[in-house]
Design a protein around this motif. Structure first.
Motif, PDB file in Angstrom:
ATOM      1  N   LEU A 132     -10.200 -25.638  27.527  1.00 53.75           N
ATOM      2  CA  LEU A 132      -9.741 -26.584  26.515  1.00 53.75           C
ATOM      3  C   LEU A 132      -8.226 -26.747  26.560  1.00 53.75           C
ATOM      4  CD1 LEU A 132     -11.947 -25.613  23.440  1.00 53.75           C
ATOM      5  CD2 LEU A 132     -11.944 -27.814  24.608  1.00 53.75           C
ATOM      6  N   LEU A 133      -7.523 -25.650  26.699  1.00 55.27           N
ATOM      7  CA  LEU A 133      -6.060 -25.720  26.747  1.00 55.27           C
ATOM      8  C   LEU A 133      -5.583 -26.439  27.997  1.00 55.27           C
ATOM      9  CD1 LEU A 133      -5.101 -22.145  25.483  1.00 55.27           C
ATOM     10  CD2 LEU A 133      -4.990 -24.296  24.216  1.00 55.27           C
ATOM     11  N   SER A 187     -13.650 -20.616  28.065  1.00 51.71           N
ATOM     12  CA  SER A 187     -13.770 -21.920  27.422  1.00 51.71           C
ATOM     13  C   SER A 187     -12.475 -22.320  26.717  1.00 51.71           C
ATOM     14  CB  SER A 187     -14.931 -21.902  26.413  1.00 51.71           C
ATOM     15  OG  SER A 187     -16.155 -21.627  27.056  1.00 51.71           O
ATOM     16  N   ILE A 188     -11.802 -21.350  26.095  1.00 52.94           N
ATOM     17  CA  ILE A 188     -10.519 -21.643  25.452  1.00 52.94           C
ATOM     18  C   ILE A 188      -9.490 -22.066  26.489  1.00 52.94           C
ATOM     19  CG2 ILE A 188      -8.604 -20.616  24.168  1.00 52.94           C
ATOM     20  CD1 ILE A 188     -10.639 -18.883  22.711  1.00 52.94           C
ATOM     21  N   CYS A 189      -9.475 -21.372  27.631  1.00 55.64           N
ATOM     22  CA  CYS A 189      -8.540 -21.747  28.696  1.00 55.64           C
ATOM     23  C   CYS A 189      -8.836 -23.148  29.233  1.00 55.64           C
ATOM     24  CB  CYS A 189      -8.610 -20.729  29.831  1.00 55.64           C
ATOM     25  SG  CYS A 189      -7.926 -19.108  29.416  1.00 55.64           S
ATOM     26  N   GLY A 217     -13.259 -16.723  26.221  1.00 58.51           N
ATOM     27  CA  GLY A 217     -11.896 -16.845  26.714  1.00 58.51           C
ATOM     28  C   GLY A 217     -11.761 -17.928  27.775  1.00 58.51           C
TER      29      GLY A 217
END
Length: 297
Positions: A58-59, A54-56, A52
């Motif tokens: 990237l975003l 890492s996704i944040c 989670g």
């Protein structure tokens, strides 16, 4: 006459040094639970947290990139502003949680990746004081290095550390090689200055040395080129030498890399005390702070 007391009772009730250390440095239950989630990439909750995060990251980097596009920035200024501050607050909370869930926050703060965590949130606050600092926000892309701790991809992180160790051992040999290359480009550049004329672009020895470096490294910008047959012959020799020279540091580094790989085996579980990784597979204690490590399987 001296009197000595010989107490032969077992000392089973006396705590050991390790027990006293762990008792004095133990975390509260809620901090211990957060420590396992935030730093424990071997657990399911730890993997979900890292994924989670890492996704944040990237975003948030995507938001910064979109903000640099003029027409997107003009149409969606408010939305981009809200999203950027959402990620900033989120990363700030995450950073504070990391500080309070380790036993020694100062050791956590000194490490490289923790400084990257701090630099990932500072630019947003600096923008309030220093205009034009939006470009600094892209530094948080470095935090994507945490993705190597997900899905038990510890071999990637260990390989990176092995590469750095091999590079440090090759520094002296590569330095000698670069010194030899430097002497070669000085000689070749001087020869080209003598052979060619200023009309061809070789107006000085430093400019000719620049051409020799560009040619020897096989970059070949083409902004300067020899015009005489002798100069072209010399340039051909330098180009051929360039291909051979490239293989020298590669061979040096490869040999050291193989040697280092056979000497070192590194695990990736984080120390519960300082949060740092990179311990040997057979290590029982952290090599940075000395705290006992957990079982690794």
């Amino acid at each position: 006459m001296s009197f000595q007391r010989h107490d032969k009772r077992p000392a089973k009730n006396l705590p050991s040094n390790k027990a006293r250390y762990n008792e004095g440095n133990s975390l509260s239950p809620w901090r211990e639970s957060l420590n396992t989630i935030i730093f424990g990439s071997e657990t399911l909750k730890g993997k979900i947290f890292d994924l989670g995060l890492s996704i944040c990251i990237l975003l948030s980097v995507l938001v910064v990139m979109l903000e640099s596009v003029d027409f997107i920035h003009k149409r969606h200024t408010e939305a981009l502003f809200v999203m950027e501050w959402f990620f900033t607050v989120l990363f700030t909370i995450e950073y504070v949680l990391r500080l309070i869930t380790v036993r020694r926050p100062w050791l956590y703060f000194k490490s490289f990746f923790r400084l990257v965590d701090l630099l990932a949130i500072l630019p947003s606050y600096l923008i309030l004081v220093v205009p034009g600092g939006q470009g600094l926000l892209s530094i948080r892309v470095l935090r994507l290095l945490r993705i190597f701790r997900i899905f038990k991809l510890s071999e990637y992180l260990s390989e990176a550390q092995l590469m750095m160790a091999a590079l440090s051992k090759s520094v002296r040999k590569i330095t000698v090689f670069l010194y030899a290359v430097l002497m070669l480009v000085v000689v070749c550049g001087t020869l080209m200055y003598v052979v060619e004329s200023s009309e061809a672009g070789f107006t000085s020895i430093p400019v000719s040395i620049y051409w020799a470096i560009v040619t020897l490294t096989t970059v070949g910008y083409g902004d300067i080129s020899p015009q005489t047959p002798l100069g072209q012959f010399l340039a051909s020799l330098i180009m051929i030498m360039g291909y051979g020279i490239i293989a020298v540091p590669t061979g040096i580094y490869s040999a050291e890399l193989i040697k280092t790989y056979n000497e070192e085996k590194i695990r990736n579980d984080a120390c519960p005390d300082c949060g740092r990784t990179g311990h040997d597979f057979d290590a029982e204690f952290c090599k940075y702070c000395g705290h006992q490590l957990g079982d690794y399987s």
